[in-house]
Design a protein around this motif. Structure first.
Motif, mmCIF file in Angstrom:
data_model
loop_
_atom_site.group_PDB
_atom_site.id
_atom_site.type_symbol
_atom_site.label_atom_id
_atom_site.label_comp_id
_atom_site.label_asym_id
_atom_site.label_seq_id
_atom_site.Cartn_x
_atom_site.Cartn_y
_atom_site.Cartn_z
ATOM 1 N N ALA A 1 0.829 -1.200 0.000
ATOM 2 C CA ALA A 1 0.000 0.000 0.000
ATOM 3 C C ALA A 1 0.865 1.253 0.000
ATOM 4 C CB ALA A 1 -0.933 0.014 1.216
ATOM 5 N N MET A 2 0.343 2.300 -0.641
ATOM 6 C CA MET A 2 0.859 3.662 -0.504
ATOM 7 C C MET A 2 -0.306 4.517 -0.025
ATOM 8 S SD MET A 2 3.081 4.284 -3.969
ATOM 9 C CE MET A 2 3.805 2.923 -4.883
ATOM 10 N N TRP A 3 -0.107 5.215 1.078
ATOM 11 C CA TRP A 3 -1.186 5.997 1.692
ATOM 12 C C TRP A 3 -0.692 7.431 1.892
ATOM 13 C CZ3 TRP A 3 -3.222 5.040 7.346
ATOM 14 C CH2 TRP A 3 -4.325 5.885 7.589
ATOM 15 N N SER A 4 -1.229 8.331 1.091
ATOM 16 C CA SER A 4 -0.832 9.744 1.147
ATOM 17 C C SER A 4 -1.655 10.497 2.182
ATOM 18 C CB SER A 4 -1.002 10.398 -0.229
ATOM 19 O OG SER A 4 -0.117 9.857 -1.163
ATOM 20 N N GLU A 5 -1.610 10.038 3.409
ATOM 21 C CA GLU A 5 -2.356 10.723 4.457
ATOM 22 C C GLU A 5 -1.630 12.007 4.848
ATOM 23 O OE1 GLU A 5 -4.617 9.645 8.630
ATOM 24 O OE2 GLU A 5 -2.597 8.883 8.326
ATOM 25 N N ILE B 1 -3.370 1.870 -3.751
ATOM 26 C CA ILE B 1 -2.783 3.209 -3.822
ATOM 27 C C ILE B 1 -3.841 4.190 -3.338
ATOM 28 C CG2 ILE B 1 -1.593 4.893 -5.254
ATOM 29 C CD1 ILE B 1 -0.226 2.128 -5.139
ATOM 30 N N TYR B 2 -3.544 4.898 -2.264
ATOM 31 C CA TYR B 2 -4.461 5.882 -1.698
ATOM 32 C C TYR B 2 -3.863 7.270 -1.911
ATOM 33 C CZ TYR B 2 -6.134 1.612 0.551
ATOM 34 O OH TYR B 2 -6.603 0.330 0.777
ATOM 35 N N GLY B 3 -4.228 7.903 -3.035
ATOM 36 C CA GLY B 3 -3.731 9.223 -3.374
ATOM 37 C C GLY B 3 -2.268 9.200 -3.768
ATOM 38 N N GLY B 4 -1.768 10.388 -4.175
ATOM 39 C CA GLY B 4 -0.354 10.491 -4.517
ATOM 40 C C GLY B 4 -0.135 11.011 -5.924
ATOM 41 N N ARG B 5 1.105 11.381 -6.196
ATOM 42 C CA ARG B 5 1.478 11.971 -7.483
ATOM 43 C C ARG B 5 2.531 11.091 -8.172
ATOM 44 N NH1 ARG B 5 3.520 16.161 -5.613
ATOM 45 N NH2 ARG B 5 5.738 15.809 -5.965
ATOM 46 N N ASP B 6 2.296 10.824 -9.442
ATOM 47 C CA ASP B 6 3.259 10.100 -10.274
ATOM 48 C C ASP B 6 3.632 8.758 -9.643
ATOM 49 O OD1 ASP B 6 3.229 12.229 -12.063
ATOM 50 O OD2 ASP B 6 4.901 13.238 -11.074
ATOM 51 N N ILE B 7 2.632 7.890 -9.539
ATOM 52 C CA ILE B 7 2.767 6.574 -8.917
ATOM 53 C C ILE B 7 2.689 5.505 -10.014
ATOM 54 C CG2 ILE B 7 1.793 4.962 -7.258
ATOM 55 C CD1 ILE B 7 2.906 7.554 -5.990
ATOM 56 N N THR B 8 3.539 4.489 -9.911
ATOM 57 C CA THR B 8 3.562 3.403 -10.896
ATOM 58 C C THR B 8 3.418 2.051 -10.209
ATOM 59 O OG1 THR B 8 4.986 4.684 -12.387
ATOM 60 C CG2 THR B 8 4.908 2.305 -12.726
ATOM 61 N N VAL B 9 2.514 1.222 -10.741
ATOM 62 C CA VAL B 9 2.318 -0.167 -10.297
ATOM 63 C C VAL B 9 2.525 -1.031 -11.532
ATOM 64 C CG1 VAL B 9 0.704 -1.805 -9.274
ATOM 65 C CG2 VAL B 9 0.689 0.588 -8.526
ATOM 66 N N ARG B 10 3.647 -1.734 -11.595
ATOM 67 C CA ARG B 10 4.057 -2.349 -12.858
ATOM 68 C C ARG B 10 4.566 -3.769 -12.659
ATOM 69 N NH1 ARG B 10 7.533 1.672 -15.037
ATOM 70 N NH2 ARG B 10 9.109 0.970 -13.538
ATOM 71 N N GLY B 11 4.056 -4.687 -13.494
ATOM 72 C CA GLY B 11 4.616 -6.028 -13.578
ATOM 73 C C GLY B 11 4.370 -6.916 -12.380
ATOM 74 N N ASN B 12 3.312 -6.645 -11.617
ATOM 75 C CA ASN B 12 3.035 -7.415 -10.402
ATOM 76 C C ASN B 12 2.061 -8.557 -10.680
ATOM 77 O OD1 ASN B 12 4.375 -5.501 -8.305
ATOM 78 N ND2 ASN B 12 3.077 -4.159 -9.531
ATOM 79 N N LEU B 13 2.080 -9.543 -9.786
ATOM 80 C CA LEU B 13 1.155 -10.674 -9.829
ATOM 81 C C LEU B 13 0.389 -10.710 -8.514
ATOM 82 C CD1 LEU B 13 0.042 -13.405 -10.895
ATOM 83 C CD2 LEU B 13 2.123 -14.489 -9.969
ATOM 84 N N VAL B 14 -0.946 -10.702 -8.588
ATOM 85 C CA VAL B 14 -1.795 -10.716 -7.396
ATOM 86 C C VAL B 14 -2.784 -11.861 -7.514
ATOM 87 C CG1 VAL B 14 -3.454 -9.454 -5.991
ATOM 88 C CG2 VAL B 14 -1.576 -8.213 -7.098
ATOM 89 N N GLY B 15 -2.830 -12.718 -6.487
ATOM 90 C CA GLY B 15 -3.742 -13.855 -6.517
ATOM 91 C C GLY B 15 -4.582 -13.982 -5.266
ATOM 92 N N ASP B 16 -5.847 -14.298 -5.437
ATOM 93 C CA ASP B 16 -6.746 -14.763 -4.381
ATOM 94 C C ASP B 16 -7.014 -13.782 -3.249
ATOM 95 O OD1 ASP B 16 -7.241 -17.421 -5.467
ATOM 96 O OD2 ASP B 16 -5.134 -17.813 -5.006
ATOM 97 N N PRO B 17 -7.307 -12.512 -3.539
ATOM 98 C CA PRO B 17 -7.842 -11.664 -2.457
ATOM 99 C C PRO B 17 -9.202 -12.188 -2.030
ATOM 100 C CG PRO B 17 -8.111 -10.580 -4.578
ATOM 101 C CD PRO B 17 -7.313 -11.826 -4.836
ATOM 102 N N LEU B 18 -9.605 -11.881 -0.783
ATOM 103 C CA LEU B 18 -10.781 -12.557 -0.231
ATOM 104 C C LEU B 18 -11.993 -11.653 -0.065
ATOM 105 C CD1 LEU B 18 -11.778 -15.279 0.824
ATOM 106 C CD2 LEU B 18 -11.070 -14.578 3.105
ATOM 107 N N ARG B 19 -11.846 -10.504 0.646
ATOM 108 C CA ARG B 19 -13.032 -9.694 0.911
ATOM 109 C C ARG B 19 -12.648 -8.259 1.248
ATOM 110 N NH1 ARG B 19 -14.817 -9.087 6.458
ATOM 111 N NH2 ARG B 19 -13.400 -10.058 7.935
ATOM 112 N N GLU B 20 -13.635 -7.339 1.075
ATOM 113 C CA GLU B 20 -13.455 -5.907 1.345
ATOM 114 C C GLU B 20 -12.265 -5.336 0.578
ATOM 115 O OE1 GLU B 20 -16.523 -6.569 3.081
ATOM 116 O OE2 GLU B 20 -15.131 -7.542 4.430
ATOM 117 N N GLY B 21 -12.034 -5.853 -0.591
ATOM 118 C CA GLY B 21 -10.943 -5.385 -1.431
ATOM 119 C C GLY B 21 -10.788 -6.337 -2.593
ATOM 120 N N SER B 22 -9.756 -6.110 -3.409
ATOM 121 C CA SER B 22 -9.565 -6.986 -4.555
ATOM 122 C C SER B 22 -8.093 -6.999 -4.947
ATOM 123 C CB SER B 22 -10.469 -6.559 -5.707
ATOM 124 O OG SER B 22 -10.520 -7.580 -6.696
#
Length: 650
Positions: free
Chosen positions: A420-424, A449-470
């Protein structure tokens, strides 16, 4: 000819031991060919128990929250009764294994321990000690270890009765344990020697637990301990029986004076508090060989930051004190003792503010958050690190983290967002999450990603989230500063994402954008992503119903995206705004291609969410819904898609 009764017995016996003699290698429960070039390159090979020989029972598939299969990698596992076994064939030479498993909780919570017999080729028996002491959370946020507890927040609305229990007459009956989750844990075990490709690893359940569920086995060849001669060596009890923290403090102080690194020799070292680090390099013999392990300690009075406990962790100085810089941590494991979620507690593996620093080749488990950075801070890279079995996030860039990256790291079994990135209060800027693998988060998102400037999410693999998110998420929420500049998702793969949000009782997208606190109006591009076997939607854009007239999500660009299997739609739009699509190909779509509710005003001019076709969108999922045809189904029926397969000229 054999008697028919004997034939029946033999047939039943053979049926209980499936025929395959090899156990396929997977990544996030998939054929590795489907994830090529994405996710972390790791030293181990993953094999799913449901693909192995067993005398137990395969459980699943199931994506329903609060079930053992749903939290398993690939949504399947193998359940063993005492005496039953599951057997894996080594895909390459290995001298160490990791077993992901579940065993029952204690009747009143707190967990149990039980042995698991491990043999290779029917001999060389070793015992792996399983525990459920770090598993089993129940109830409403922030959860409890007590399975007998009543509702923590009876004044909250819950989906189970579609009501606020405290305001409902007659009061609803709430089944206990309420919302059990976080069933799994994992253990690493060094084998007696190096075994060859084709050797058989058999895991046999014992009477120490009423049942044992095996999810998967990772096998690897662990290198010998690294030796660093020109360094200040930690001199402390390597058995873990005596407190090593004072000796570690002394080694760090001496190393700073001599401008040398600190070397942590092989062993287990007991550390029950924060080790403050600044301008120092600390390296171990390798994360299988050097283990920094601690107990959670109750403080005599709450700390100024609200902590009521402390525990093992390497911390930079707080940002308000100037933070730390030039810190380099590598080659050791951090094992905490965190069993409950207390958000004010600083009981993380790595924390504080670290600028111009690196974290590499760590293995972190049983802390609250693996790595939680409170900025402002800049220029820090986390790489080749494994974070597992966390109460909350694996990693969070929180508040003013800039020019920093997480690369080639492996995350499994978090109790909140994986990465996570959180721009609080202060904007994060110029950060990258790249080539990481995130598996089986039991709550929230794989990458958020929670807010922010010039953020990159690249080439990741995500499997099997369960609830209240994805799988992948960009949210204008939690008081975050606005998105600005470019927000880029590129070349990511999700599998079995697109979960059910139990509060809204609607399906999310494998990637979803959420405008709660303000509009999302940055330059947002999604390029080259693959969304495989999504439980509900592949793509979702949504605003909270209570702010639907205030906020929108504008101008999101999707290009060169593949969607292979959705339970419902390719796109669900539940907000005002717009998006464009180019070369977005879809197949095995369970419902209508576009579920366009807009912001639910249903104007004569059409939906408030507009779609632009830039060409090349194969699969006939988009064309009937242009430019803003209202096609709103609030909860379309789910049609489970077939398993993902290679994409050949679709």
């Amino acid at each position: 000819m054999l008697p028919s009764a004997l034939v029946t017995v033999l047939t039943a016996a053979l049926a209980s031991v499936p025929a395959p003699t090899t156990t396929p290698v997977t990544r996030a429960g998939l054929d590795p060919a489907l994830t090529a070039g994405r996710g972390a390159t790791v030293p181990f090979l993953e094999q799913e128990a449901e693909n192995a020989r067993t005398t137990g029972a395969v459980i699943g598939p199931d994506r329903s929250p609060y079930t053992l299969p749903a939290e398993a990698s690939g949504r399947k596992a193998v359940k063993l009764l005492p005496g039953q076994w599951v057997e894996f064939t080594l895909p390459r030479a290995a001298n160490a294994i990791t077993v992901r498993y579940s065993i029952p909780d204690a009747a009143t919570g707190g967990g149990i321990r039980a042995p698991l017999d491990v043999t290779v080729n029917g001999k060389d028996r070793k015992t792996l000690t399983m525990t459920s002491e770090y598993a089993y959370l129940h109830n409403q946020y922030p959860f409890t270890n007590d399975p007998t507890a009543g509702l923590l927040h009876p004044d909250w609305w819950i989906a189970e009765c579609s009501c606020v229990p405290a305001a409902t007459t007659p009061a609803p009956v709430i089944t206990k344990p309420f919302r059990p989750m976080k069933f799994y844990d994992e253990q690493r075990l060094k084998l007696a020697r190096t075994y060859r490709t084709g050797d058989k690893i058999r895991l046999t359940a014992t009477a120490g637990a009423a049942w044992t569920v095996i999810d998967l086995l990772d096998s690897e060849q662990v290198a010998p301990p690294r030796l660093v001669k020109k360094a200040v060596w930690l001199v402390a009890d390597p058995t873990g029986r005596r407190d090593a923290a004072p000796a570690l403090d002394r080694a760090i102080a001496l190393a700073r004076r001599l401008r040398l690194p600190v070397y942590l020799p092989p062993g287990t070292y007991q550390v029950n508090r924060h080790i403050v680090v600044d301008d120092v390099t600390i390296t171990g013999a390798g994360n299988w060989h050097t283990i920094i392990k601690g107990h959670q300690v109750t403080l005599p009075a709450p700390a100024p930051d609200g902590s009521v406990h402390t525990g093992v962790g390497f911390y930079g100085k707080p940002a308000e004190e100037g933070g730390s810089r030039n810190v380099h941590l590598s080659g050791f494991a951090i094992e905490g003792d965190v069993r409950e979620r207390i958000d004010t507690d600083q009981v993380n593996g790595v924390g504080g503010a670290l600028s111009d620093s690196t974290v590499r080749d760590l293995h972190i488990r049983h802390t609250k958050v693996g790595l939680w950075f409170d900025g402002p801070m800049r220029g820090t890279t986390i790489s080749d690190t494994m974070v597992v079995d966390q109460i909350a996030d694996a990693l969070n860039f929180h508040t003013g983290v800039t020019g920093s990256a997480v690369r080639n790291s492996f995350i499994r079994n978090t109790g909140d967002d994986g990465l996570a990135m959180w721009s609080e209060k202060t904007t994060n800027a110029g950060n990258v999450f790249e080539r990481n693998t995130v598996q089986t988060p039991t709550l929230a998102n794989g990458i958020a990603i929670y807010g922010g400037r010039d953020i990159t999410v690249r080439g990741n693999l995500v499997g099997d989230p369960l609830r209240e998110g994805s799988g992948l998420h960009a949210g204008s929420r939690f008081g975050a500063e606005p998105f600005a500049g470019k927000l880029t998702f590129a070349g990511n793969t999700t599998v079995r994402a697109g979960t059910l949000d139990l509060n809204w009782n609607i399906g999310l997208g494998a990637i979803w954008f959420y405008a709660l606190d303000r509009s999302i109006a940055a330059d947002v591009t999604v390029t080259g992503d693959h969304y495989l076997d999504s439980t509900y939607n592949a793509i979702m854009l949504v605003s909270e119903f209570g702010v639907k007239d205030l906020y929108s999500i504008e101008g999101v660009t999707f290009k060169d995206v593949r969607v292979d299997g959705t339970g419902t739609s390719v796109l669900s739009a539940r907000t005002a705004g717009s998006a464009s699509f180019e070369n977005v190909d879809a197949r095995n779509v369970g419902a209508q291609g576009v579920n366009n509710c807009g912001s639910f005003h249903f104007t004569p001019a059409g939906s408030e969410f507009g779609l632009t076709d830039l060409g090349g969108n194969d699969g006939r999922w988009l064309q009937p819904y242009l430019p803003n045809v209202i096609s709103c189904q609030d909860r379309p029926a789910v049609v489970p898609p077939p398993a993902p397969s290679p994409w050949r000229g679709f």
